[in-house]
Motif scaffolding. Structure first.
Motif, short mmCIF file in Angstrom:
data_model
loop_
_atom_site.label_atom_id
_atom_site.label_comp_id
_atom_site.label_asym_id
_atom_site.label_seq_id
_atom_site.Cartn_x
_atom_site.Cartn_y
_atom_site.Cartn_z
N PHE A 1 16.27 -92.37 18.57
CA PHE A 1 15.55 -93.40 19.33
C PHE A 1 16.20 -93.59 20.70
O PHE A 1 15.50 -93.76 21.71
N ARG A 2 17.52 -93.56 20.73
CA ARG A 2 18.23 -93.72 22.01
C ARG A 2 17.89 -92.58 22.96
O ARG A 2 17.63 -92.81 24.14
N GLU B 1 14.33 -93.02 24.20
CA GLU B 1 14.22 -94.09 25.22
C GLU B 1 14.69 -93.59 26.58
O GLU B 1 14.08 -93.87 27.61
N LYS C 1 14.60 -100.49 22.13
CA LYS C 1 15.84 -99.83 21.72
C LYS C 1 16.82 -100.85 21.14
O LYS C 1 17.52 -100.56 20.15
N ASN D 1 15.78 -101.65 17.69
CA ASN D 1 16.12 -100.54 16.79
C ASN D 1 17.62 -100.56 16.45
O ASN D 1 18.01 -100.24 15.32
#
Length: 555
Positions: A481-482, A485, A518, A521
């Motif tokens: 996810f990082r 992003e 983010k 998350n």
């Protein structure tokens, strides 16, 4: 006065010993006992046998009643099955009374000495907790001896004899007094043992002792009803049904006390045995006679305490049963279920956020902001409930679970706050100025949002089951996810360089939104850390040793 104080101290020691045994057994075996109960509820006879076994261990039909009631409240078992368990629970208490009425005085110093040694040398281990149980057993046996020693001199006085004489001709008064003593002592077992000791010392006549025993049985049912007075309707149905059975049993047995004394007294060893065997016979007969009535009594309880027609409000705690606080393993389970309820509300907020982005629905946005108040209130309720659980009564695994629940609810509360802020930004920077994301930007937001919802659901599963593989997967999703992003932030900057009008209008909102997603998350993925740490799957540091600066290079 001195003899009265000695008797009160002995009774208090008996009650305290019973409490130590009950809490100690629940601390060591609480989770296993709950699983055993749940597995043994296939039919009413196996349920009754399970009630006998569990109550014999915890020495409290009230504790068994609370565990069984919680299963009904969670929808895991039916009300008739729970009432069958309680038929067996009364027999379990009676069996323990018979055991403690025998001459076990030689075990008292042995239990106390062994228990103290285990508790002092291994306080945080299972052995230390078993030592606490042994101390309780030793104190109960010692207290029974002290009761016998204290009652003789006390009841030799004319005043006390007059008090005893005043209740010998009134069976209803005897039953009422026995019930009151059981409620005050929080243990019918302690009262039955006390009455047996007093009968052995000829302090009370045998007919009075039997009336007090009937009252103690009734008192244990009243105690369970009082303990669950603020619980859910499903929980109260169990305790009310149990009380109805006890009232029926007392009504049937009361006229036959004289027959018991007349026909069985010559065949029983002494007053103590006569009292405890009457207690056992009464509970066995009640269980056998009335176990076939569990279904009709369950229907009666449902009519007396009908389930509310309207569904519970979203923000109202559903599982924080105050009556379960005396059974720490059960209270921990309730808090975990309420934490999942809080997460369900957060999930609804998260799903609704994308709808607001797509449809510009201000009314829905307002509803979602109000849901954050619900999340905050649930967090406060869960935290307050957990603080009321005795940490001393928790085992090592339950203490860890206590910490995990607090951590989970904190993360959910922070996620709710971030979502509320996101919705406010969408209103101020998109809906009111009548702006829209570019097609490419909207596609990026949708993909991040879908991953976020999937990660939240995975995080809830990790919290519930503690699966290490799922926890590893959740932590891997944090890195993905990082990276995603960062990639979408770069593509957005590329669109700005191409001077795409929608991207320029919503640039600030777009960057803030994917950054907030983010952060959400990160809070979700942090659920995995306690699971992985317990499994030894976490590295001490995320920094590589080769990248660390030498000590001399520090300014």
């Amino acid at each position: 006065m001195k003899h009265l104080l000695n008797l009160l101290a002995a009774v208090a020691l008996l009650v305290w010993g019973t409490h130590l045994v009950r809490t100690g057994v629940l601390r060591v075996f609480g989770g296993n006992l709950r699983r055993y109960l749940q597995r043994s509820l296939g039919n009413r006879f196996s349920a009754a046998l399970a009630g006998i076994g569990v109550t014999a261990l915890v020495q409290s039909s009230t504790a068994t009643s609370l565990m069984t009631s919680s299963f009904v409240g969670q929808g895991l078992i039916t009300l008739p099955a729970a009432l069958a368990v309680m038929r067996g629970a009364d027999v379990g208490t009676a069996l323990m009374a018979v055991l403690f009425s025998t001459d076990l005085s030689w075990l008292s110093p042995l239990f106390i000495f062994t228990g103290v040694v285990l508790s002092v040398t291994r306080p945080e281990s299972t052995g230390g907790r078993v030592g606490r149980v042994l101390i309780g057993l030793g104190l109960m046996l010692l207290a029974l001896e002290l009761v016998v020693q204290a009652t003789g001199p006390l009841f030799d006085s004319e005043a006390m004899r007059a008090v005893i004489q005043s209740i010998t001709s009134d069976l209803l008064l005897e039953i009422t007094l026995g019930a009151a003593l059981a409620v005050l002592a929080y243990s019918s077992l302690a009262v039955v043992l006390l009455v047996a000791a007093m009968a052995a010392s000829a302090v009370v006549p045998l007919d009075v002792a039997l009336g007090l025993v009937l009252g103690a049985n009734l008192g244990s049912g009243i105690l369970a009803v009082l303990t669950t007075a603020k619980a859910s309707v499903a929980v109260r149905q169990v305790t009310v049904g149990n009380l109805l059975f006890k009232m029926l049993g007392v009504a049937v047995a009361a006229p036959f006390l004289g027959l018991w004394l007349r026909h069985l007294q010559p065949h029983v060893g002494g007053p103590t045995q006569l009292v405890v065997f009457f207690h056992l016979a009464f509970n066995i007969a009640s269980s056998l006679l009335f176990i076939g009535l569990t279904a009709p009594v369950a229907r009666l309880c449902m009519r007396l305490l009908p389930q509310p027609a309207a569904a519970a409000a979203l923000g109202r705690p559903r599982h924080l049963d105050p009556s379960a606080l005396s059974t720490p393993s059960l209270a921990i389970s309730n808090a975990a279920r309420e934490a999942l309820h809080q997460a369900d509300v957060v999930e609804s907020m998260l799903i609704g956020t994308l709808t607001v982005i797509r449809t510009n629905d201000l009314r829905l946005a307002e509803e979602l902001r109000k849901m954050d108040d619900t999340v905050d209130q649930l967090y406060s309720d869960i935290k307050y409930y957990l603080t009321k659980i005795s940490r001393e009564a928790l085992g090592e695994e339950e203490s860890k679970r206590w910490t995990d629940i607090i951590s989970f609810t904190i993360n959910m509360e922070q996620v709710g706050d971030i979502i509320e802020r996101v919705i406010t930004d969408i209103e101020d920077k998109k809906i009111k100025p009548h702006r829209n994301f570019s097609d490419a930007g909207m596609a990026e937001i949708v993909e991040l949002h879908e991953r976020l919802v999937a990660n939240l659901r995975l995080g809830m599963s990790v919290f519930l089951n503690g699966n290490v593989r799922d926890a590893q997967k959740l932590l891997e999703e944090k890195a993905r996810f990082r990276d995603l992003e960062r990639a979408y932030a770069n593509t957005h900057l590329s669109r700005l360089m191409d001077r795409a009008a929608p991207s320029m209008e919503t640039s600030s909102l777009h960057i803030d939104l994917i950054s907030d997603l983010k952060r959400i998350n990160s809070h979700i993925c942090s659920i995995a850390y306690p699971i992985l740490d317990s499994a030894g799957a976490l590295a001490p540091s995320r920094l590589r040793a080769s990248q660390l600066l030498p000590q001399d290079d520090h300014p």
